[in-house]
Write an enzyme that holds these catalytic residues in place. Sequence first.
Site, PDB file in Angstrom:
ATOM      1  N   TYR A 157       0.851  -1.189   0.000  1.00 17.56           N
ATOM      2  CA  TYR A 157       0.000   0.000   0.000  1.00 17.56           C
ATOM      3  C   TYR A 157       0.884   1.236   0.000  1.00 17.56           C
ATOM      4  O   TYR A 157       1.845   1.307   0.761  1.00 17.56           O
ATOM      5  CB  TYR A 157      -0.896  -0.004   1.248  1.00 17.56           C
ATOM      6  CG  TYR A 157      -1.827   1.187   1.342  1.00 17.56           C
ATOM      7  CD1 TYR A 157      -2.877   1.352   0.440  1.00 17.56           C
ATOM      8  CD2 TYR A 157      -1.665   2.148   2.336  1.00 17.56           C
ATOM      9  CE1 TYR A 157      -3.737   2.438   0.534  1.00 17.56           C
ATOM     10  CE2 TYR A 157      -2.515   3.239   2.432  1.00 17.56           C
ATOM     11  CZ  TYR A 157      -3.557   3.379   1.526  1.00 17.56           C
ATOM     12  OH  TYR A 157      -4.391   4.461   1.621  1.00 17.56           O
TER      13      TYR A 157
ATOM     14  N   ASP B 226       9.264   2.971   0.076  1.00 19.09           N
ATOM     15  CA  ASP B 226       8.180   3.633   0.796  1.00 19.09           C
ATOM     16  C   ASP B 226       8.314   3.236   2.265  1.00 19.09           C
ATOM     17  O   ASP B 226       7.896   2.159   2.683  1.00 19.09           O
ATOM     18  CB  ASP B 226       6.831   3.208   0.218  1.00 19.09           C
ATOM     19  CG  ASP B 226       5.669   3.886   0.945  1.00 19.09           C
ATOM     20  OD1 ASP B 226       5.924   4.646   1.903  1.00 19.09           O
ATOM     21  OD2 ASP B 226       4.518   3.640   0.559  1.00 19.09           O
TER      22      ASP B 226
ATOM     23  N   LYS C  20       3.802   9.012   8.924  1.00 17.95           N
ATOM     24  CA  LYS C  20       3.508   8.418  10.229  1.00 17.95           C
ATOM     25  C   LYS C  20       4.439   8.926  11.347  1.00 17.95           C
ATOM     26  O   LYS C  20       4.234  10.017  11.841  1.00 17.95           O
ATOM     27  CB  LYS C  20       3.461   6.898  10.105  1.00 17.95           C
ATOM     28  CG  LYS C  20       2.352   6.491   9.108  1.00 17.95           C
ATOM     29  CD  LYS C  20       1.914   5.054   9.119  1.00 17.95           C
ATOM     30  CE  LYS C  20       0.619   4.919   8.331  1.00 17.95           C
ATOM     31  NZ  LYS C  20       0.695   4.214   7.075  1.00 17.95           N
TER      32      LYS C  20
HETATM   33  C1  LIG Z   1       0.132   4.674   5.728  1.00 15.76           C
HETATM   34  C2  LIG Z   1       0.921   4.446   4.507  1.00 15.76           C
HETATM   35  C3  LIG Z   1       0.854   5.313   3.395  1.00 15.76           C
HETATM   36  C4  LIG Z   1      -0.143   6.426   3.312  1.00 15.76           C
HETATM   37  O1  LIG Z   1       0.056   7.424   4.248  1.00 15.76           O
HETATM   38  P1  LIG Z   1      -1.158   8.429   4.581  1.00 15.76           P
HETATM   39  O2  LIG Z   1      -0.545   9.391   5.541  1.00 15.76           O
HETATM   40  O3  LIG Z   1      -2.249   7.592   5.140  1.00 15.76           O
HETATM   41  O4  LIG Z   1      -1.546   9.074   3.298  1.00 15.76           O
HETATM   42  C5  LIG Z   1       1.719   5.097   2.345  1.00 15.76           C
HETATM   43  N1  LIG Z   1       2.607   4.087   2.371  1.00 15.76           N
HETATM   44  C6  LIG Z   1       2.698   3.236   3.403  1.00 15.76           C
HETATM   45  C7  LIG Z   1       3.717   2.162   3.386  1.00 15.76           C
HETATM   46  C8  LIG Z   1       1.849   3.375   4.496  1.00 15.76           C
HETATM   47  O5  LIG Z   1       1.916   2.499   5.497  1.00 15.76           O
END
Ligand SMILES: *Cc1c(COP(=O)(O)O)cnc(C)c1O
Length: 431
Positions: A146, A241, A269
């Site tokens: 994701y 990511d 995060k």
């Molecule tokens: C949570 C998450 C996102 C998205 O971040 P948001 O602040 O919710 O837009 C993207 N990549 C990874 C790996 C994530 O865990």
Amino acid sequence: MLQLTKSAELFEKAKKFIPGGVNSPVRAFKSVGGNPIYMAKGSGAYLTDVDGNTYLDYVGSWGPFILGSMHPRITAALEYTLKNIGTSFGTPIEMEIEIAELLCKIVPSLEMVRMVNSGTEATMSAVRLARGYTGRDKIIKFEGCYHGHGDSFLIKAGSGALTLGAPDSPGVTKGTAMDTLNAKYNDIESVKLLVNENKDKVAAIIIEPVAGNTGVIPPQPGFLAALRELCDKEGIVLIFDEVMCGFRVALGGAQSLYGVTPDLTTMGKIIGGGLPVGAFGGKREIMERVAPLGDVYQAGTLSGNPLALTAGLETLKILIEEDPYPELERKAAILEAGFSDNLKKLGLNYVQNRVGSMSCLFFTETPVVNFDTAITADVKKHGKYFHSMLDQGIYLAPSQFEAMFTSYVHTDADLEKTIKANYNALVASGK
Ligand SMILES: *Cc1c(COP(=O)(O)O)cnc(C)c1O
């Protein structure tokens, strides 16, 4: 049993004004059944809901609260900024330089960094940048990974019966879907095949170096290094990511843990300490293409605002000063061992995956190495497990395919309580 009257009332009311009653889908408890719980207060490792029930929190706002909620130093820093600085100017501020310099010091791949307001913004911007830099259109991602809700990423971004190149969501155009290729996590041959079929067309390979959005899936030895080698050979931008695993599995993220350096890194995060913050950065040569220095456009009205940066900066400072990582490892290992004992006592062979304080108990006996093996998990059993844990005051993510986050402020007594609850919940989930 929990008394959840007020939560249920609020949810009914919310559904009238907010789609599905929530501002982000997983919060709605769809995959575990029942109604979401409305929280009233967070403190350390504990949450209190609107009906007065308290829970031990293993969600931590979906990752940011590695130091627990309302850490006194972060709260004090926020109060200071609010009273003495302001919430936003839309001009450069000194704090932006401080956080950028600090990030470049602690995350191996970073030579320059741009602050944004969410993980989604970070990944969308990084992919645009990779496309602008290489002059190529296609990207390779991995099934089950994701990267936020940007159009390009909503292709096999989650569970369900999925067909090749078909969007997961209406509203994503076929054209966009065609530019996103999906490989299998931990399977370098699946990546090579796509690269060969799309010679000189792939701008970027984007990956969660520790996958955390299909439960937790660690990279197998050599997998990330093989991606690095392939990208070097083919002129592809490698994007890690690290929105979830950054500052979580190690201060310098998965790239420092595994010793593989990407070209670009996306963050979120933890970097916001509970406020909306994201960032992307990497090699100078690539980052110099970002506007206004370069021609790849990216912008944000509230990007780098003092309030959000204060929470992020203070979080990073505490992580550097206190080095909580050995302690996080110790705590998460206690949980893992406790759960293992319980499974053994009950004659169950469910799989546990863990990297540092990110872990997942999968309700399957099949080793989980990618999306296909993750979805062998029995989500019905997981749903029963989840609700039993909740009844015992343990708040887990309401989905089988999410990580359990142990924080620095979980005490040994908290862990013991969790292990006891886990035993009962395993019994409740059935054979
Ligand atoms: C949570 C998450 C996102 C998205 O971040 P948001 O602040 O919710 O837009 C993207 N990549 C990874 C790996 C994530 O865990």
